[in-house]
Enzyme design. Sequence first.
Site, mmCIF file in Angstrom:
data_model
loop_
_atom_site.group_PDB
_atom_site.id
_atom_site.type_symbol
_atom_site.label_atom_id
_atom_site.label_comp_id
_atom_site.label_asym_id
_atom_site.label_seq_id
_atom_site.Cartn_x
_atom_site.Cartn_y
_atom_site.Cartn_z
ATOM 1 N N ARG A 147 -4.098 -5.770 7.205
ATOM 2 C CA ARG A 147 -5.099 -4.693 7.641
ATOM 3 C C ARG A 147 -6.276 -5.480 8.211
ATOM 4 N NH1 ARG A 147 -6.911 -1.203 3.067
ATOM 5 N NH2 ARG A 147 -5.708 -2.718 1.627
ATOM 6 N N TYR A 203 5.791 -9.370 7.750
ATOM 7 C CA TYR A 203 5.524 -7.943 8.107
ATOM 8 C C TYR A 203 5.485 -7.665 9.628
ATOM 9 C CZ TYR A 203 3.488 -8.766 3.523
ATOM 10 O OH TYR A 203 2.895 -8.989 2.140
ATOM 11 N N ASP A 258 -7.017 1.040 8.091
ATOM 12 C CA ASP A 258 -5.878 1.508 8.217
ATOM 13 C C ASP A 258 -6.238 3.126 8.818
ATOM 14 O OD1 ASP A 258 -6.226 3.003 5.990
ATOM 15 O OD2 ASP A 258 -4.651 1.861 4.895
ATOM 16 N N ASP A 314 0.789 -1.236 -0.066
ATOM 17 C CA ASP A 314 -0.225 -0.017 0.032
ATOM 18 C C ASP A 314 0.738 1.212 -0.040
ATOM 19 O OD1 ASP A 314 -2.303 -1.494 0.057
ATOM 20 O OD2 ASP A 314 -2.368 -1.682 2.249
#
Length: 303
Positions: free
Chosen positions: A181, A75, A89, A47
């Site tokens: 997310r 991540y 987010d 993103d």
Amino acid sequence: MARRRKGRDISGWLVVDKPAGPTSTAVVNKVRWAFQAKKAGHAGTLDPEATGLLAVALGEATKTVPYVTDAMKAYEFTVRWGAATNTDDAEGEVIETSDSRPSDDEIKAALGQFVGDIEQVPPKFSAVKIDGERAYKLARDGADVEIAARPLWVEELLLVDRPDADTAVLEMTCGKGGYVRAIARDLGRVLGCLGHVVTLRRIWSGPFDLETAVALDRVEELAQTPELDALLLPLETGLGDLPELHCGVESATRLRNGNPAEVTGGGDVEFGETAWVSHQGTPVAVGEYRGGKLQPSRVFVTG
């Protein structure tokens, strides 16, 4: 007659430490310009506000992108408790709030529900296609987006830091198609406190990690110089998670023409397993191992 693409015939991988702001496509375009390469692509979208590892393939290395995209990834991300947003987010609008805050033990106890084979509903603001349209486009247009749950393998999900009561830092290792997310959203629901992602950083992907990454500013600084070329990793780096086989010159010719050919070094490779073949250190093809032979699915034209 097909239009000939301009640029250099250069192949390999550049691991970029993506900053927050630009899209993954913008980073790829910048790298392609910096190398003056004919062709470029990336192995897994980040993103715009996400940072970290973005593996960019040039030339023939773009043929190895699927093997990196399908590989495991890790991540590190920060979740803020107490609010749900429409994008899951910090970029989105707050749609619900909660005064509840979880303890460390409550977070750790809940994480097990998100490890192993799970079903995950991607965020409404995502690139998932619904009847040929991107979900984020439909959501921006005000459509009532319904996205079906998708299977995801999560290898590990850990609480690594707790800066304060409102935030938690987690680390996740997962397979293809995972949405961090969605993990933050669903974890907040399970804990009864709501949650969304405020920072997200990819720390490794398949054979690539941040130790070999180059800052985007550095790419621009070294654009179109031999110093930048020296940072390019070999094409075969993208095949690092696959077994390597070897072949002679005749087999190399057959494979590059798309025909099955004899290979060596397959003692530990199972029948039907995907492997790649080299000749004198140069990648030739990748494909399905068939007991002493390889059926190529992709061939490489290098040198």
